[in-house]
Design a protein around this motif. Sequence first.
Motif, PDB file in Angstrom:
ATOM      1  N   GLU A 102      61.796 -37.167   5.803  1.00 27.70           N
ATOM      2  CA  GLU A 102      61.669 -38.588   6.121  1.00 27.70           C
ATOM      3  C   GLU A 102      60.532 -38.907   7.094  1.00 27.70           C
ATOM      4  O   GLU A 102      60.482 -39.993   7.658  1.00 27.70           O
ATOM      5  N   ARG A 130      61.282 -33.698   2.295  1.00 28.30           N
ATOM      6  CA  ARG A 130      62.191 -34.522   1.507  1.00 28.30           C
ATOM      7  C   ARG A 130      62.205 -35.968   2.014  1.00 28.30           C
ATOM      8  O   ARG A 130      62.343 -36.217   3.205  1.00 28.30           O
ATOM      9  N   LYS A 131      61.990 -36.902   1.083  1.00 30.31           N
ATOM     10  CA  LYS A 131      61.988 -38.348   1.341  1.00 30.31           C
ATOM     11  C   LYS A 131      60.902 -38.783   2.326  1.00 30.31           C
ATOM     12  O   LYS A 131      60.994 -39.841   2.936  1.00 30.31           O
ATOM     13  N   ASN A 176      57.220 -40.209   3.572  1.00 30.98           N
ATOM     14  CA  ASN A 176      56.313 -41.258   3.107  1.00 30.98           C
ATOM     15  C   ASN A 176      54.885 -40.730   3.166  1.00 30.98           C
ATOM     16  O   ASN A 176      54.314 -40.589   4.242  1.00 30.98           O
ATOM     17  N   ALA A 232      61.793 -36.480  -3.742  1.00 29.40           N
ATOM     18  CA  ALA A 232      61.947 -37.894  -3.379  1.00 29.40           C
ATOM     19  C   ALA A 232      60.880 -38.398  -2.409  1.00 29.40           C
ATOM     20  O   ALA A 232      61.094 -39.378  -1.715  1.00 29.40           O
ATOM     21  N   ASP A 252      57.294 -40.232  -1.368  1.00 26.78           N
ATOM     22  CA  ASP A 252      56.487 -41.338  -1.885  1.00 26.78           C
ATOM     23  C   ASP A 252      55.026 -40.884  -1.878  1.00 26.78           C
ATOM     24  O   ASP A 252      54.400 -40.835  -0.824  1.00 26.78           O
TER      25      ASP A 252
END
Length: 165
Positions: free
Chosen positions: A62, A81-82, A84, A102, A104
Amino acid sequence: MRGFRYFLGIAIALLVFVTLPLPAQAASSAAIRAYDDVQVQTKDYSGQNLVRAEFNNTKLAEANFSSADLRGAVFNSAVLRKANLHGVDFSYGIAYLSDLSAVDLSDAILTSAMMLRSNFKGAKVTGADFSEAVLDREQVVQLCEYASGVNPITGVDTRESLGCS
């Protein structure tokens, strides 16, 4: 004939000597910022210059890297993971054995990046440019299922850069 062999031997030796690569020069420690085996406290790297930064065994779930300059950066066994990574420039970067599930990656530039044995399950790749990038075939097939868009900087179609059929 003996003179010819002698001349040929010298010619081959010179050819080998001339074509040998120059000695490698290591980057100075000031040029590389390493983040090794850590649970990183800072999770916001957005817009930062992280050229040639190294993230080894680092937990960056994250984390925000949006619009960061990650050219030549290394993620080795990193957990992203996750994260940006919207709009990052990861050209010539390396992501080996990393968890990029996951993430972006929309509008990211990943040209000539090596991203082997990494997991991209559920990654958002709209507008990402993977030109000349090296990925495992099964990851490419998976990314092609939902790849779309055109990179706003390079003008390259995402599906085309992945080699999707």
